[in-house]
Design an enzyme around this catalytic site. Structure first.
Site, PDB file in Angstrom:
ATOM      1  N   ASP A  54       0.850  -1.198   0.000  1.00 45.26           N
ATOM      2  CA  ASP A  54       0.000   0.000   0.000  1.00 45.26           C
ATOM      3  C   ASP A  54       0.884   1.246   0.000  1.00 45.26           C
ATOM      4  OD1 ASP A  54      -3.194   0.560   0.946  1.00 45.26           O
ATOM      5  OD2 ASP A  54      -1.779   2.211   1.176  1.00 45.26           O
ATOM      6  N   ILE A  55       0.471   2.242  -0.750  1.00 42.31           N
ATOM      7  CA  ILE A  55       1.272   3.471  -0.882  1.00 42.31           C
ATOM      8  C   ILE A  55       1.261   4.298   0.405  1.00 42.31           C
ATOM      9  CG2 ILE A  55      -0.526   5.077  -1.709  1.00 42.31           C
ATOM     10  CD1 ILE A  55       1.434   5.844  -3.975  1.00 42.31           C
ATOM     11  N   HIS A 113     -10.108  -5.100  -3.429  1.00 42.65           N
ATOM     12  CA  HIS A 113      -8.794  -5.296  -2.821  1.00 42.65           C
ATOM     13  C   HIS A 113      -8.982  -5.763  -1.396  1.00 42.65           C
ATOM     14  CE1 HIS A 113     -10.029  -1.080  -2.580  1.00 42.65           C
ATOM     15  NE2 HIS A 113      -9.440  -1.010  -1.389  1.00 42.65           N
ATOM     16  N   GLU A 164     -12.322   3.408  -1.255  1.00 43.12           N
ATOM     17  CA  GLU A 164     -11.899   4.527  -2.110  1.00 43.12           C
ATOM     18  C   GLU A 164     -11.538   4.099  -3.522  1.00 43.12           C
ATOM     19  OE1 GLU A 164      -8.893   6.740   0.044  1.00 43.12           O
ATOM     20  OE2 GLU A 164     -10.481   8.031   0.830  1.00 43.12           O
ATOM     21  N   VAL A 165     -10.995   2.903  -3.668  1.00 43.19           N
ATOM     22  CA  VAL A 165     -10.591   2.449  -5.004  1.00 43.19           C
ATOM     23  C   VAL A 165     -11.602   1.405  -5.482  1.00 43.19           C
ATOM     24  CG1 VAL A 165      -8.778   1.377  -6.378  1.00 43.19           C
ATOM     25  CG2 VAL A 165      -8.164   2.899  -4.479  1.00 43.19           C
ATOM     26  N   HIS A 212      -7.002  -5.803   2.091  1.00 38.95           N
ATOM     27  CA  HIS A 212      -5.863  -5.269   2.839  1.00 38.95           C
ATOM     28  C   HIS A 212      -5.308  -6.379   3.727  1.00 38.95           C
ATOM     29  CE1 HIS A 212      -6.878  -0.861   2.289  1.00 38.95           C
ATOM     30  NE2 HIS A 212      -8.074  -1.372   2.083  1.00 38.95           N
ATOM     31  N   ASN A 220     -13.008  -3.405   2.230  1.00 34.86           N
ATOM     32  CA  ASN A 220     -14.077  -2.412   2.282  1.00 34.86           C
ATOM     33  C   ASN A 220     -14.970  -2.539   1.055  1.00 34.86           C
ATOM     34  OD1 ASN A 220     -13.259  -1.092   4.693  1.00 34.86           O
ATOM     35  ND2 ASN A 220     -11.607  -0.081   3.559  1.00 34.86           N
TER      36      ASN A 220
HETATM   37  P1  5GP Z   1      -9.852   1.474   0.439  1.00 31.00           P
HETATM   38  O1  5GP Z   1     -10.128   2.678   1.275  1.00 31.00           O
HETATM   39  O2  5GP Z   1     -10.446   1.585  -0.956  1.00 31.00           O
HETATM   40  O3  5GP Z   1     -10.214   0.189   1.121  1.00 31.00           O
HETATM   41  O4  5GP Z   1      -8.280   1.386   0.279  1.00 31.00           O
HETATM   42  C1  5GP Z   1      -7.573   1.912  -0.803  1.00 31.00           C
HETATM   43  C2  5GP Z   1      -6.113   1.782  -0.491  1.00 31.00           C
HETATM   44  O5  5GP Z   1      -5.378   1.986  -1.687  1.00 31.00           O
HETATM   45  C3  5GP Z   1      -5.601   2.798   0.529  1.00 31.00           C
HETATM   46  O6  5GP Z   1      -5.023   2.117   1.631  1.00 31.00           O
HETATM   47  C4  5GP Z   1      -4.571   3.614  -0.265  1.00 31.00           C
HETATM   48  O7  5GP Z   1      -3.456   4.002   0.502  1.00 31.00           O
HETATM   49  C5  5GP Z   1      -4.187   2.663  -1.382  1.00 31.00           C
HETATM   50  N1  5GP Z   1      -3.758   3.317  -2.608  1.00 31.00           N
HETATM   51  C6  5GP Z   1      -4.378   4.345  -3.245  1.00 31.00           C
HETATM   52  N2  5GP Z   1      -3.714   4.668  -4.364  1.00 31.00           N
HETATM   53  C7  5GP Z   1      -2.643   3.827  -4.440  1.00 31.00           C
HETATM   54  C8  5GP Z   1      -1.589   3.696  -5.385  1.00 31.00           C
HETATM   55  O8  5GP Z   1      -1.483   4.397  -6.397  1.00 31.00           O
HETATM   56  N3  5GP Z   1      -0.676   2.713  -5.135  1.00 31.00           N
HETATM   57  C9  5GP Z   1      -0.770   1.908  -4.032  1.00 31.00           C
HETATM   58  N4  5GP Z   1       0.193   0.977  -3.887  1.00 31.00           N
HETATM   59  N5  5GP Z   1      -1.757   2.013  -3.126  1.00 31.00           N
HETATM   60  C10 5GP Z   1      -2.684   2.965  -3.325  1.00 31.00           C
END
Ligand code: 5GP
Length: 125
Positions: A39-40, A110, A105-106, A112, A97
């Site tokens: 994760d970034i 995914h 958010e994405v 985690h 999520n």
């Molecule tokens: P969500 O809130 O959708 O469950 O988690 C999205 C995750 O994607 C977050 O933890 C965020 O830090 C990670 N993320 C967002 N953009 C990028 C990216 O460009 N590269 C990587 N490696 N992780 C990302």
């Protein structure tokens, strides 16, 4: 911004672009069904994301539309990542999520993988 998990798949989401090689990622595992990368913005000493290679918005979408082979491949990939990273003995947390209330958010499924410290209670108050 959290996404609405009932929307159609967006081919230009960040993880779709990572899968196409348009954006870099720190890969820890890849096979025909899944990609795992760091994760970034890590929320634990180890924070890995595992994604299916197919175009699925969320766990809900994946469980409804993916083939048995894709589902088995993805679930096995999560286990392989955890074992390869040495996480079974110390323990780890999986989180996926889905949609607005969870703050997804994405819009590409995914999981985690959090590890590397005591992770505390399941949910924030
Ligand atoms: P969500 O809130 O959708 O469950 O988690 C999205 C995750 O994607 C977050 O933890 C965020 O830090 C990670 N993320 C967002 N953009 C990028 C990216 O460009 N590269 C990587 N490696 N992780 C990302």
């Amino acid at each position: 911004m959290p996404i609405d998990a009932t929307q159609p798949y967006d081919d230009n989401n960040i993880f779709a672009r990572i899968l196409r090689g348009e954006l870099p990622s720190k890969t820890v595992f890849e096979d025909e069904f899944a990609l795992a990368f760091h994760d970034i913005n890590p929320q634990a000493p180890l924070h890995i994301l595992v994604i299916p290679k197919g175009a699925y918005v969320s766990w809900d979408d994946f469980s409804a539309r993916a083939s048995d082979a894709e589902i088995a491949g993805f679930i096995r990939a999560v286990g392989i990542v955890a074992r390869d990273q040495g996480l079974v003995a110390p323990g780890y947390r999986l989180l996926a999520n889905t949609g607005l209330d969870s703050h997804q958010e994405v819009p590409h499924l995914h999981v985690h993988v959090f590890a590397g410290r005591k992770l505390g209670p399941l949910l924030a108050p």
